[in-house]
Design an enzyme around this catalytic site. Structure first.
Site, mmCIF file in Angstrom:
data_model
loop_
_atom_site.group_PDB
_atom_site.id
_atom_site.type_symbol
_atom_site.label_atom_id
_atom_site.label_comp_id
_atom_site.label_asym_id
_atom_site.label_seq_id
_atom_site.Cartn_x
_atom_site.Cartn_y
_atom_site.Cartn_z
ATOM 1 N N ASP A 101 0.821 -1.213 0.000
ATOM 2 C CA ASP A 101 0.000 0.000 0.000
ATOM 3 C C ASP A 101 0.857 1.265 0.000
ATOM 4 O O ASP A 101 1.927 1.293 -0.613
ATOM 5 C CB ASP A 101 -0.946 -0.041 1.205
ATOM 6 C CG ASP A 101 -2.260 0.657 0.926
ATOM 7 O OD1 ASP A 101 -2.247 1.885 0.790
ATOM 8 O OD2 ASP A 101 -3.295 -0.021 0.823
ATOM 9 N N HIS B 111 -3.842 5.077 4.307
ATOM 10 C CA HIS B 111 -4.530 3.875 3.855
ATOM 11 C C HIS B 111 -3.842 2.584 4.318
ATOM 12 O O HIS B 111 -4.481 1.700 4.907
ATOM 13 C CB HIS B 111 -4.592 3.955 2.325
ATOM 14 C CG HIS B 111 -5.530 3.031 1.675
ATOM 15 N ND1 HIS B 111 -5.107 1.947 0.948
ATOM 16 C CD2 HIS B 111 -6.873 3.027 1.591
ATOM 17 C CE1 HIS B 111 -6.156 1.324 0.444
ATOM 18 N NE2 HIS B 111 -7.238 1.958 0.817
ATOM 19 N N SER C 134 -11.501 -1.787 0.399
ATOM 20 C CA SER C 134 -10.210 -1.609 1.060
ATOM 21 C C SER C 134 -10.205 -2.159 2.461
ATOM 22 O O SER C 134 -9.191 -2.644 2.944
ATOM 23 C CB SER C 134 -9.911 -0.118 1.210
ATOM 24 O OG SER C 134 -9.131 0.311 0.165
#
Ligand code: NAG
Ligand code: NAG
Ligand code: NAG
Ligand code: NAG
Ligand code: CA
Ligand code: CA
Ligand code: CA
Length: 640
Positions: free
Chosen positions: A168, A209, A383
């Site tokens: 990520d 994230h 996600s």
């Protein structure tokens, strides 16, 4: 005209491939030079390149940068590629393209600080917000709705010894709810080429994230901080790769990063979910998946948990995403707190199962660690679903480290829970008796059933591939298709009976289609299996007005898992709404993956497939809404 002008013109007119998708060609080439580093340096010198680095984990692959090519361009420098290809020392060369990669979170503007909350069982302040781990509703007459993780923890299975790696935008490795589980061997920074995946901080916290995804998996339990990770004793690493230019070689290095060490990868990103992209892994990323599968976990294969995409609102369809559509990735969709398909979710035939995530505006979201040592209750999208799945896979691997990458998929198709989602439209029973749905795959992951089934698991038999091409169809290609028409392609097969690659028990199925069309988004395709089960392998995408068609694109379906292949498969290609469309189907092939022998957990008697008794218990439980909800108190006894 002299020859030089002619060839220059030729180069200008023909050889400059213009980027189709709005991507940009960069001044770097991935090149395979078998002769070793010294030879690579010589090759680089003689063609005006410098060596940027070796591309890990491949042998003899180098990244070369050309001095005279623009850093970014809409046009390829194909003449440079050809010069490299013509050099006898070079086995393969590919100019790198800067890809558009989207993180699969939902942008939310209302991130809130978490209040302190004292819980009876875990002292972590967000524990009571982790509704997907323990149904926190107080009405005990309601069926239990969660991922059934607590019974697994109660057996002492918490991810010990399993390494999970989040691909990520970085990982806040010193976050107080992550640091104790942080694993530097599962971590790297491909954006800055160093060992430290710490995210880049900016005023908008754009790079939160990866940390949020990692926290869901491996937040430390009972430390008075944030929440409890699903595999809270696993090792967690992060590869920073989304905070910069994404190219094929970079994706490849991420997908196979320390692949003989990592057990489970979690990826919550992919091609643009804009409803008009058709894109899959490039040549090196494809090789990287194969490396992970064949060399990872001592040859048993690493597990890739992949978010199925957030393009729902834009009519996107994950059948057009070659990462989720890879047979090597376990593609996970979301279900909301109220057991619905969230507005952002994409539907496709390659999604194998679902996990809970955010839904409508007022639905609860996912709790995790956040940047700057903070906590959040606002993680969203597919996600958030994929890391929950990755955490569950870590638990299952602790329960049985012998499982192969295929065992894991067999176990999912069998144990995922249909009952809690059954009020949604689109469920069909496949030929093996399993309910399956384009939005949810086989249903919600059930950690308890997976662990139970895995404990007496016998490795599935060897895998074969049976390909059905023109020999299986009466149709002469090419075939023309126009607006409002439908074309049916029948493909007949015995499942390669009598051959060394005979298949009797199906795993994945692919339809490889080569087709030109004036408007790709008007096309829809259904596949009906030999056992008569219909699956949508492409739905219309209103925003996709591309004229590029499908070039040997592989539509993948997991919906025929456990079926028998012999008979006629029907591919129906239809133009749903166009008015002046036209195009040609140049070829269609059916690729069946599966086993010749019937897996150990299934018995065949009188043409019927029966799932063995010890497993049936799990199956029955899975299909029953559990009225007698087992309470939290029971599970927490003897936990720590
Ligand atoms: C984590 O490291 C960063 C520097 O990379 C530092 O600014 C921050 O204060 C550290 N956080 C904690 C909780 O130690
Ligand atoms: C990969 O893992 C091994 C442990 O098996 C470790 O020694 C090595 O340093 C790791 N590689 C990287 C690049 O972190
Ligand atoms: C894993 O394989 C080993 C060696 O074959 C065996 O002894 C062990 O019982 C297996 N573990 C499980 C959980 O099946
Ligand atoms: C595919 O099947 C669905 C029902 O499952 C139907 O609504 C749709 O029209 C079919 N599409 C094609 C292209 O046949
Ligand atoms: Ca770094
Ligand atoms: Ca914690
Ligand atoms: Ca998508």
């Amino acid at each position: 005209m002299n020859l030089w002008i002619l060839s220059t013109l030729y180069t200008l007119l023909v050889c400059h491939v213009v980027s189709i998708r709005g991507d940009h060609f960069v001044n770097e080439w991935a090149v395979e030079i078998p002769g070793g580093f010294r030879q690579a340096r010589d090759v680089a010198r003689s063609h005006g390149y410098e060596i940027v680095k070796e591309i890990k984990p491949f042998e003899n692959h180098y990244l070369l940068r050309h001095r005279d090519v623009p850093i970014r361009s809409k046009r390829s420098a194909h003449h440079h590629t050809r010069r490299l290809e013509k050099d006898g020392r070079v086995r393969w060369a590919d100019q790198q393209v800067e890809k558009i990669r989207r993180k699969r979170g939902i942008i939310s503007t209302d991130d809130i600080e978490t209040r302190a909350y004292t819980d009876l069982h875990f002292n972590d302040p967000l524990w009571n917000k982790e509704w997907y781990l323990h149904d926190s509703r107080t009405d005990t007459s309601l069926p239990k709705l969660d991922l059934h993780v607590l019974p697994v923890w109660a057996r002492g299975i918490t991810g010990k010894g399993i390494v999970v790696c989040v691909l990520d935008d970085g990982l806040e490795k010193n976050h107080t709810d992550i640091a104790a589980n942080y694993d530097p061997y599962a971590s790297y920074d491909l954006n800055d080429e160093d060992d430290d995946p710490q995210p880049r901080y900016d005023p908008t916290d754009e790079n939160k994230h990866g940390t949020r995804c990692a926290g869901e998996i491996a937040m430390v339990a009972n430390n008075n901080k944030c929440g409890v990770g699903i595999a809270y004793n696993s090792r967690i690493g992060g590869v920073r790769m989304l905070d910069g230019r994404v190219t094929d070689h970079l994706e490849a290095s991420a997908i196979a990063f320390n692949h003989t060490y990592v057990d489970v990868y979690s990826a919550s990103w992919g091609p643009n979910d804009d409803g008009k992209t058709v894109e899959g892994p490039g040549p090196l990323a494809t090789k990287a998946f194969e490396k992970g599968i064949t060399e990872g976990r001592g040859g048993k294969g690493v597990i890739y948990a992949w978010a199925s995409g957030n393009g729902g609102r834009l009519g996107d369809n994950c059948d057009c995403d070659g990462y989720t559509g890879s047979i090597y990735t376990i593609s996970i969709n979301s279900a909301s707190q109220h057991q619905h398909t969230p507005w952002y979710a994409e539907k496709c035939a390659s999604t194998i199962a679902s996990a809970y995530s955010s839904g409508a505006y007022n639905d609860q979201r996912i709790a995790s660690a956040d940047l700057h040592g903070r906590c959040t209750t606002q993680h969203t999208g597919t996600s958030a679903a994929a890391p929950l799945a990755a955490g569950i896979f870590a638990l299952v691997l602790e329960a049985n480290p012998n499982l192969t990458w295929r065992d894991m998929q067999h176990i999912i198709t069998w144990t995922a829970e249909y009952s809690s989602l059954k009020d949604n439209p689109g469920w069909r029973k496949n030929g093996a008796g399993f309910w399956v749905n384009n939005a949810f795959g086989y249903g919600i992951l059930n950690a308890k059933s997976m662990v139970e089934v895995s404990q007496n698991w016998v490795t599935v038999p060897e895998k074969y591939i049976c390909v059905v091409g023109t020999e299986g169809t009466q149709i002469n290609f090419p075939q023309t298709l126009r607006s409002g028409q439908e074309l049916e392609i029948d493909l007949q097969t015995t499942g390669c009976k009598g051959q060394s690659n005979e298949i009797n028990f199906i795993e994945h199925v692919q339809i490889e289609l080569d087709m030109e069309y004036t408007k790709r988004g008007d096309l829809a395709i259904n596949l009906t299996s030999a056992m008569g089960v219909r699956t949508m392998i492409l739905q219309e995408r209103p925003l996709d007005s591309s004229k590029d068609g499908f070039h040997k694109w592989k539509f993948m379906s997991v919906h025929s898992w456990g079926e028998k292949p012999a008979g006629t498969w029907k591919v129906k290609v239809r133009d749903m709404k166009g008015t002046d469309n036209t195009g040609t189907i140049k070829s269609a092939r059916l690729i069946i993956h599966g086993t010749k022998e019937i897996p150990h957990h299934v018995t065949e008697s009188g043409g019927q497939r029966v799932y063995n008794d010890e497993y049936n218990k799990v199956k029955d439980e899975r299909d029953e809404r559990r009225k007698n909800a087992v309470h939290l108190e029971k599970f927490t006894q003897g936990l720590f």
